[in-house]
Design an enzyme around this catalytic site. Sequence first.
Site, PDB file in Angstrom:
ATOM      1  N   ASP A 118      -3.440   2.648  -9.086  1.00  0.00           N
ATOM      2  CA  ASP A 118      -4.630   3.287  -9.242  1.00  0.00           C
ATOM      3  C   ASP A 118      -4.217   4.869 -10.505  1.00  0.00           C
ATOM      4  OD1 ASP A 118      -2.798   4.304  -7.075  1.00  0.00           O
ATOM      5  OD2 ASP A 118      -4.158   2.686  -5.731  1.00  0.00           O
ATOM      6  N   ASN A 150      -4.316   2.061   7.499  1.00  0.00           N
ATOM      7  CA  ASN A 150      -5.332   0.464   8.307  1.00  0.00           C
ATOM      8  C   ASN A 150      -5.872  -0.247   7.436  1.00  0.00           C
ATOM      9  OD1 ASN A 150      -6.272   2.208   5.199  1.00  0.00           O
ATOM     10  ND2 ASN A 150      -8.528   3.130   5.410  1.00  0.00           N
ATOM     11  N   HIS A 156      -5.484  -0.717   4.177  1.00  0.00           N
ATOM     12  CA  HIS A 156      -5.372  -0.662   2.624  1.00  0.00           C
ATOM     13  C   HIS A 156      -4.538  -0.848   1.471  1.00  0.00           C
ATOM     14  CE1 HIS A 156      -4.539   3.977   2.616  1.00  0.00           C
ATOM     15  NE2 HIS A 156      -3.823   3.314   1.759  1.00  0.00           N
ATOM     16  N   GLU A 209     -10.398   0.746   0.566  1.00  0.00           N
ATOM     17  CA  GLU A 209     -10.284   1.506   2.496  1.00  0.00           C
ATOM     18  C   GLU A 209     -11.107  -0.151   2.872  1.00  0.00           C
ATOM     19  OE1 GLU A 209      -8.697   3.443   3.162  1.00  0.00           O
ATOM     20  OE2 GLU A 209      -8.117   5.031   1.630  1.00  0.00           O
TER      21      GLU A 209
END
Length: 245
Positions: A67, A136, A138, A143
């Site tokens: 990313d 979480n 991800h 996400e």
Amino acid sequence: MKFICAKDYQEMSRKAASVIAAQVVLKPDSILGLATGSSPIGIYEQLVVWHRQGDLDFSQCSSFNLDEYRGLTADHDQSYHYFMHQHLFDAINIPAERIDLPDGAQMDAAAECARYDAAIAAAGGVDLQLLGMGLNGHIGFNEPDEVFSKGTHCVDLTTSTIEANKRFFASADDVPRQAYTMGVQTIMQARKILIIISGENKADIVREAFFGPITPQVPASILQLHPDVTVVADEAAFSKCRDLI
């Protein structure tokens, strides 16, 4: 899934670096999928040491990163381009022309995502993809969502991700609100996946992601379906699933 438990972050980094080193030794022209953030820094430090000792040669390798922040130029000190050169690329002999990351300065999201996916496909796909995992669940900037993402895409960063990354910037207001990220499908197409996790604060999500239901609400849970995943985590991260590994 193969689970490797390490005593602490340092041992986790060495064990994970050994997996990458073995990949490069056995396949010198490996296509490496690399990650940024605080988790892989220890891995990159160890790979640099082995390279300087003459034990690792990256001259035939290529790399793609997970990313990049949208809106940051490659020379911005918080861009992932900058991070990778600082922590790894400038200290090893991987050819510059074989390094690719999403171009955060390219504001045409559709064009940049299509370019990146085409480049990965043209290279023959990723041999070994390194991942971290967020609180979480991800992976990359994928996400929790209603569906699993596919190819490289532009995402709006969640409040929790902005909060987690603000320590790298002057303030939360300076954290970019969007990023380009490989999609879950792209990640799953890697021939091998190596995921690293450290810290007691990740213990709940480790159990949920790897031993709970497969759901896009926990993006990392899809890794349960991949045929070749190695999870390297420290004792603290594995503390709530010792009965399962």
